[in-house]
Design an enzyme around this catalytic site. Structure first.
Site, PDB file in Angstrom:
ATOM      1  N   LEU A 115       0.821  -1.219   0.000  1.00 33.42           N
ATOM      2  CA  LEU A 115       0.000   0.000   0.000  1.00 33.42           C
ATOM      3  C   LEU A 115       0.852   1.264   0.000  1.00 33.42           C
ATOM      4  O   LEU A 115       2.032   1.219   0.390  1.00 33.42           O
ATOM      5  CB  LEU A 115      -0.876   0.013   1.257  1.00 33.42           C
ATOM      6  CG  LEU A 115      -2.020  -1.000   1.334  1.00 33.42           C
ATOM      7  CD1 LEU A 115      -2.579  -1.032   2.758  1.00 33.42           C
ATOM      8  CD2 LEU A 115      -3.117  -0.662   0.321  1.00 33.42           C
ATOM      9  N   SER A 116       0.246   2.353  -0.374  1.00 39.92           N
ATOM     10  CA  SER A 116       0.912   3.642  -0.240  1.00 39.92           C
ATOM     11  C   SER A 116       1.213   3.848   1.255  1.00 39.92           C
ATOM     12  O   SER A 116       0.363   3.600   2.104  1.00 39.92           O
ATOM     13  CB  SER A 116      -0.023   4.746  -0.749  1.00 39.92           C
ATOM     14  OG  SER A 116       0.539   6.008  -0.494  1.00 39.92           O
ATOM     15  N   SER A 118       3.354   2.051   2.966  1.00 41.53           N
ATOM     16  CA  SER A 118       3.758   0.808   3.652  1.00 41.53           C
ATOM     17  C   SER A 118       5.268   0.754   3.879  1.00 41.53           C
ATOM     18  O   SER A 118       5.747  -0.073   4.657  1.00 41.53           O
ATOM     19  CB  SER A 118       3.298  -0.416   2.847  1.00 41.53           C
ATOM     20  OG  SER A 118       3.842  -0.382   1.544  1.00 41.53           O
ATOM     21  N   LYS A 120       7.649   1.052   1.027  1.00 41.99           N
ATOM     22  CA  LYS A 120       8.329   0.510  -0.165  1.00 41.99           C
ATOM     23  C   LYS A 120       9.601   1.281  -0.486  1.00 41.99           C
ATOM     24  O   LYS A 120      10.664   0.686  -0.700  1.00 41.99           O
ATOM     25  CB  LYS A 120       7.382   0.547  -1.384  1.00 41.99           C
ATOM     26  CG  LYS A 120       6.114  -0.259  -1.228  1.00 41.99           C
ATOM     27  CD  LYS A 120       5.240  -0.208  -2.456  1.00 41.99           C
ATOM     28  CE  LYS A 120       4.742   1.174  -2.839  1.00 41.99           C
ATOM     29  NZ  LYS A 120       3.878   1.829  -1.828  1.00 41.99           N
ATOM     30  N   THR A 122      11.286   3.244   1.434  1.00 39.19           N
ATOM     31  CA  THR A 122      12.225   3.120   2.547  1.00 39.19           C
ATOM     32  C   THR A 122      12.985   1.801   2.443  1.00 39.19           C
ATOM     33  O   THR A 122      14.221   1.768   2.588  1.00 39.19           O
ATOM     34  CB  THR A 122      11.451   3.176   3.891  1.00 39.19           C
ATOM     35  OG1 THR A 122      10.695   4.394   3.919  1.00 39.19           O
ATOM     36  CG2 THR A 122      12.381   3.120   5.081  1.00 39.19           C
ATOM     37  N   SER A 202       1.664  -1.429  -7.336  1.00 37.64           N
ATOM     38  CA  SER A 202       1.264  -2.544  -8.218  1.00 37.64           C
ATOM     39  C   SER A 202       0.140  -3.361  -7.569  1.00 37.64           C
ATOM     40  O   SER A 202       0.373  -4.500  -7.164  1.00 37.64           O
ATOM     41  CB  SER A 202       2.466  -3.404  -8.601  1.00 37.64           C
ATOM     42  OG  SER A 202       3.300  -3.702  -7.512  1.00 37.64           O
ATOM     43  N   GLY A 251     -10.394   6.871  -6.521  1.00 42.06           N
ATOM     44  CA  GLY A 251      -9.680   5.658  -6.947  1.00 42.06           C
ATOM     45  C   GLY A 251      -8.380   5.475  -6.204  1.00 42.06           C
ATOM     46  O   GLY A 251      -7.375   5.053  -6.787  1.00 42.06           O
TER      47      GLY A 251
HETATM   48  N1  LIG Z   1      -5.202   7.043  -6.738  1.00 40.04           N
HETATM   49  C1  LIG Z   1      -4.000   6.732  -6.243  1.00 40.04           C
HETATM   50  N2  LIG Z   1      -3.776   5.494  -5.741  1.00 40.04           N
HETATM   51  C2  LIG Z   1      -2.565   5.200  -5.248  1.00 40.04           C
HETATM   52  N3  LIG Z   1      -1.517   6.060  -5.217  1.00 40.04           N
HETATM   53  C3  LIG Z   1      -1.682   7.290  -5.716  1.00 40.04           C
HETATM   54  C4  LIG Z   1      -2.922   7.677  -6.248  1.00 40.04           C
HETATM   55  N4  LIG Z   1      -2.801   8.953  -6.677  1.00 40.04           N
HETATM   56  C5  LIG Z   1      -1.553   9.352  -6.418  1.00 40.04           C
HETATM   57  N5  LIG Z   1      -0.870   8.346  -5.838  1.00 40.04           N
HETATM   58  C6  LIG Z   1       0.563   8.479  -5.496  1.00 40.04           C
HETATM   59  O1  LIG Z   1       1.240   7.721  -6.493  1.00 40.04           O
HETATM   60  C7  LIG Z   1       2.121   6.799  -5.894  1.00 40.04           C
HETATM   61  C8  LIG Z   1       1.891   5.403  -6.463  1.00 40.04           C
HETATM   62  O2  LIG Z   1       2.561   5.275  -7.637  1.00 40.04           O
HETATM   63  P1  LIG Z   1       2.856   3.815  -8.166  1.00 40.04           P
HETATM   64  O3  LIG Z   1       3.529   4.010  -9.461  1.00 40.04           O
HETATM   65  O4  LIG Z   1       3.593   3.046  -7.137  1.00 40.04           O
HETATM   66  O5  LIG Z   1       1.392   3.218  -8.324  1.00 40.04           O
HETATM   67  S1  LIG Z   1       0.890   1.955  -9.146  1.00 40.04           S
HETATM   68  O6  LIG Z   1       1.820   0.856  -8.965  1.00 40.04           O
HETATM   69  O7  LIG Z   1       0.759   2.324 -10.545  1.00 40.04           O
HETATM   70  O8  LIG Z   1      -0.421   1.646  -8.562  1.00 40.04           O
HETATM   71  C9  LIG Z   1       1.820   6.737  -4.436  1.00 40.04           C
HETATM   72  O9  LIG Z   1       3.089   6.766  -3.827  1.00 40.04           O
HETATM   73  P2  LIG Z   1       3.504   5.860  -2.599  1.00 40.04           P
HETATM   74  O10 LIG Z   1       2.826   6.484  -1.424  1.00 40.04           O
HETATM   75  O11 LIG Z   1       4.996   6.013  -2.538  1.00 40.04           O
HETATM   76  O12 LIG Z   1       3.087   4.447  -2.824  1.00 40.04           O
HETATM   77  C10 LIG Z   1       0.964   7.938  -4.152  1.00 40.04           C
HETATM   78  O13 LIG Z   1       1.750   8.962  -3.576  1.00 40.04           O
HETATM   79  N1  LIG Z   2       9.889  -0.020   8.892  1.00 42.09           N
HETATM   80  C1  LIG Z   2       9.367   1.171   9.180  1.00 42.09           C
HETATM   81  N2  LIG Z   2       9.071   1.504  10.445  1.00 42.09           N
HETATM   82  C2  LIG Z   2       8.544   2.711  10.750  1.00 42.09           C
HETATM   83  N3  LIG Z   2       8.257   3.663   9.813  1.00 42.09           N
HETATM   84  C3  LIG Z   2       8.512   3.392   8.546  1.00 42.09           C
HETATM   85  C4  LIG Z   2       9.076   2.134   8.148  1.00 42.09           C
HETATM   86  N4  LIG Z   2       9.223   2.138   6.814  1.00 42.09           N
HETATM   87  C5  LIG Z   2       8.778   3.333   6.388  1.00 42.09           C
HETATM   88  N5  LIG Z   2       8.356   4.089   7.416  1.00 42.09           N
HETATM   89  C6  LIG Z   2       7.791   5.448   7.339  1.00 42.09           C
HETATM   90  O1  LIG Z   2       6.544   5.344   6.665  1.00 42.09           O
HETATM   91  C7  LIG Z   2       6.354   6.424   5.770  1.00 42.09           C
HETATM   92  C8  LIG Z   2       6.101   5.877   4.347  1.00 42.09           C
HETATM   93  O2  LIG Z   2       7.257   5.244   3.885  1.00 42.09           O
HETATM   94  P1  LIG Z   2       7.575   5.166   2.341  1.00 42.09           P
HETATM   95  O3  LIG Z   2       8.836   4.404   2.202  1.00 42.09           O
HETATM   96  O4  LIG Z   2       7.519   6.523   1.722  1.00 42.09           O
HETATM   97  O5  LIG Z   2       6.328   4.291   1.838  1.00 42.09           O
HETATM   98  P2  LIG Z   2       5.803   4.010   0.361  1.00 42.09           P
HETATM   99  O6  LIG Z   2       6.962   4.158  -0.578  1.00 42.09           O
HETATM  100  O7  LIG Z   2       5.290   2.605   0.411  1.00 42.09           O
HETATM  101  O8  LIG Z   2       4.729   4.995   0.129  1.00 42.09           O
HETATM  102  C9  LIG Z   2       7.601   7.287   5.867  1.00 42.09           C
HETATM  103  O9  LIG Z   2       7.332   8.341   6.733  1.00 42.09           O
HETATM  104  C10 LIG Z   2       8.643   6.352   6.484  1.00 42.09           C
HETATM  105  O10 LIG Z   2       9.584   7.040   7.265  1.00 42.09           O
END
Ligand SMILES: Nc1ncnc2c1ncn2[C@@H]1O[C@H](COP(=O)(O)OS(=O)(=O)O)[C@@H](OP(=O)(O)O)[C@H]1O
Ligand SMILES: Nc1ncnc2c1ncn2[C@@H]1O[C@H](COP(=O)(O)OP(=O)(O)O)[C@@H](O)[C@H]1O
Length: 298
Positions: A115-116, A118, A120, A122, A202, A251
């Site tokens: 998930l966003s 989660s 990834k 990091t 993904s 979405g």
């Molecule tokens: N609708 C929606 N759903 C999910 N995420 C969203 C959306 N809109 C913008 N974002 C931002 O885009 C980042 C996800 O990009 P990804 O390329 O990893 O997404 S995907 O694999 O195509 O689903 C994601 O970043 P991460 O938080 O790092 O996962 C979000 O910041």
């Molecule tokens: N193992 C962990 N323990 C505690 N906090 C974490 C951990 N991994 C990431 N974080 C924190 O969670 C938030 C999201 O991390 P990030 O790597 O940007 O996630 P994603 O790429 O999946 O969106 C950031 O603030 C990061 O510092």
């Protein structure tokens, strides 16, 4: 393994190559410096192009090899892939095994999904740092970063998703052109011998398994960051969950768009409410897998 001796020579141009006149090839691996290479045997006019191709490519040799070429001009094998017609695969004399030997590692893709929020990105950073310090060459493809460049025209809006589907009309099993695109780029990096780390939500199983199929010999390693939605939402570093809950982003994965939990992944990193492994220990879990499965040596 090098099968033919190489020496530098001026590139004679695509047209001369296509006509088989100069016997000069410029492999796609010529490098950023644009080093020009020539097959020595070909300079003597005797190199058999077909013999220079890999078995896989020969096996895929197209039925449309033409017999109506101009007299005196060598016939070349061309094929149709997707909507690209009359194209030809150019094999490089240095192959993946050579590159892996040079790097003392095996090319692979570490596909981090979750998930966003989660963790990834990091994990990708921690893993890359850990492997780098051990002398392994890595490259991180971050979904978010790619959306700043190569995939900047692809959004999450419904009409863009429709456009995505239209664009990949000829590619089976892909719902998300962005994920497919990153899979193809990752495959190139793995072929280069690198440990390519991707970091994308993904969310759909079909897209992940289609990317898996792009890679040979178990070299697609799926890492599921199993972090409860409430933890991700609590972190919400970009404030996107709040916006999604308020209906300002439509979405959004996990809120009003599904995240399909992996069932056949190689590694699960488990995180609970109130207790997540540190980034270093998450990276160590992946490093242990890579080590146990022979990716960190050759
Ligand atoms: N609708 C929606 N759903 C999910 N995420 C969203 C959306 N809109 C913008 N974002 C931002 O885009 C980042 C996800 O990009 P990804 O390329 O990893 O997404 S995907 O694999 O195509 O689903 C994601 O970043 P991460 O938080 O790092 O996962 C979000 O910041
Ligand atoms: N193992 C962990 N323990 C505690 N906090 C974490 C951990 N991994 C990431 N974080 C924190 O969670 C938030 C999201 O991390 P990030 O790597 O940007 O996630 P994603 O790429 O999946 O969106 C950031 O603030 C990061 O510092």
């Amino acid at each position: 393994m090098l099968t033919r001796p190489l020496r530098p020579l001026p590139y004679s141009g695509r047209r001369a190559q296509a006509a088989g006149l100069a016997g000069v090839v410029r492999p796609p691996c010529a490098g950023a410096a644009g080093v020009k290479l020539v097959v020595a045997a070909a300079a003597a006019g005797s190199w058999d192009r077909k013999a220079g191709r890999s078995e896989a490519v020969q096996a895929a040799a197209p039925a449309d090899e033409k017999d109506d070429a101009l007299p005196g001009i060598n016939k070349l094998m061309t094929s149709t892939v997707g909507k690209s017609t009359n194209i030809r695969w150019h094999d490089c004399p240095v192959n993946q095994l050579d590159r892996q030997k040079l790097l003392n590692q095996k090319g692979c893709v570490v596909w981090i999904t979750g998930l966003s929020g989660s963790g990834k990105s990091t994990l990708a950073s921690a893993l890359s740092r850990e492997l780098h310090s051990r002398g392994n060459l890595t490259y991180v493809l971050d979904g978010d970063n790619l959306r700043h460049g190569l995939n900047k025209d692809l959004s999450f809006k419904a009409e863009d998703r429709a456009e995505n589907i239209r664009r990949v009309f000829s590619v089976k099993n892909y719902n998300n052109v962005h994920v497919w695109f990153v899979g193809e780029v990752a495959k190139l990096f793995a072929d280069a011998g690198l440990i390519c780390i991707t970091s994308l939500i993904s969310p759909y199983k079909s897209d992940r398994s289609a990317c898996r199929k792009l890679l040979p010999n178990s070299s697609f390693i799926e890492v599921f960051l199993n972090v409860p939605l409430e933890v991700c939402e609590e972190r919400d570093p970009k404030g996107l969950y709040k916006l999604a809950r308020a209906g300002k982003i439509k979405g959004f994965t996990g809120i009003d768009d599904p995240y399909e939990t992996p069932s056949d992944c190689e590694i699960v990193i488990q995180c609970k409410v109130g207790g997540c492994p540190s980034p270093k220990s998450m990276a160590d879990q992946v490093v242990s897998y890579l080590e146990a499965n022979g990716f960190l040596q050759n």
